[in-house]
Design an enzyme around this catalytic site. Sequence first.
Site, PDB file in Angstrom:
ATOM      1  N   CYS A 219      -2.450  17.880   6.244  1.00 16.77           N
ATOM      2  CA  CYS A 219      -1.396  17.374   5.093  1.00 16.77           C
ATOM      3  C   CYS A 219      -1.515  18.113   3.818  1.00 16.77           C
ATOM      4  O   CYS A 219      -2.132  17.632   2.827  1.00 16.77           O
ATOM      5  CB  CYS A 219      -2.014  15.676   5.072  1.00 16.77           C
ATOM      6  SG  CYS A 219      -0.896  15.001   4.210  1.00 16.77           S
ATOM      7  N   CYS A 394       6.058  15.399   5.880  1.00 17.01           N
ATOM      8  CA  CYS A 394       5.220  15.044   4.592  1.00 17.01           C
ATOM      9  C   CYS A 394       5.682  14.288   3.651  1.00 17.01           C
ATOM     10  O   CYS A 394       6.710  14.564   3.006  1.00 17.01           O
ATOM     11  CB  CYS A 394       4.804  16.541   4.007  1.00 17.01           C
ATOM     12  SG  CYS A 394       3.440  16.258   2.868  1.00 17.01           S
TER      13      CYS A 394
END
Length: 466
Positions: A219, A394
């Site tokens: 991430c 994201c």
Amino acid sequence: MNIARSTDAFWTLSRSSKRLLKSKNGVLREFDVLRYASSRLKRNQINLHEMPGLYDAVIIGGGTAGMNLAHRFKSALHDLGHAGDRRHVALIDHSTFHYYQPIWTLVGAGAKKFESSFMNMQDLVPTNIYHIADRVNEIDPANNSIRTAKKGWLFYKQLFVCTGMELDIDRIKGLQQAFETPFVVSNYSPETVKKTWIAMQDIQKGNAIFTFPNSPVKCPGAPQKIMYLADHYWRKQKRRNNINIQFNSALAGIFSVQKYAKELNAICEKRNLTRNFRHDLIEIDPVSRAATFENLDTHEKTIFNYDFMHVTPPQRPPSVLKPIADANGFVDVDPGTLQHKQYKNIWALGDCANLPTSKTAAAAAAQTKVVFYNAMNALNNFPLPYKYDGYTSCPLVTGYGKCILAEFDYKLEPKETFPINQAKERLSMYILKKNLMPWLYWFFHVKGKWSGPGLMRKIFRLGFSN
């Protein structure tokens, strides 16, 4: 190693489907394989014999990728009449808990409870999947075998590698000691994430530093998300003018996709967030609260004093993957099919695969469907019909109630789900991140029923998008 071959469900699946199914375009699509194999098993009353230590499929890792895949096998075994049979598929993971790590950004910002981010691993593993609570110490791909710490050697016909990455805390001198102080925090570990919110509330003035390491990270938007949330919180507390915020990143820019980078840079300018790119954290002195950064272009070292520092630790693939890894330690797979380039009965997905895309839960979700059905076709020596295009997502939280939903592919081209400009900060995208995504994860993803928003994208865009 003289191992007798057992009669197994998936071998029967592959042989029966090859004979009975004239597939469209020479490949087996989705449930066709299971439907035809199931009818053959019921008709022939095939007797399955247990072979201790030999499995049709072994999954290493019960995280975001591995748990989704395990539940896909659960459904396949159920369709084949083996709903309660644990002899075919094994999942190896020593962890006590399964974590939904994407929510830790909001946990660190006080917007979600830490308890909402995990469940007991044993409660999630399907009953017809053999859960081996152990560590893998060695992989021997030439002999289709793996060695665990407690059970010793196990053998597989298909191996699915979903180990994720490890935090390389020792790579930064003094980091472990700094984590023992109240001034250095990280949203990347269950041991440190709860400290972030406490430290955000405690700081009254001084320097606040947020780091991004010189390594792949899971991430990659998370290191800057917590910066935006901290800025928002300190503004609400009327202390932002007394706190100097700096984002020290080893990267060359704020984000890899230009559409989203443009908006993020504008946000940083508007909120007076200093960006120091190509700055890699190499050492922390927790006593004097001094952090040393190296400029990756000039190799100059600069010391920054801090009163609050959120560190994203360097990350690395597990060393046990070396026999099947590329030069960087990641499992060496074809970027489209996710099949190993040398060992055709090995597949990798999630953070441990050497895929040139951002390592996120959304990417893992898209990869599980590709791997599962390609593996079924590989058993039949059919072409592999599914190709992963690098899709990843994201949700860039830019404040409480604000989020940019970045979605893109291998080409770093936006691949957005909704028929709006997702590069703009929106409350709706924040609600999606905070409330809907955790719900999708616990009720669909970990149960093998979520492969990403592809269908929604087609609906929203009237079928004109993949």
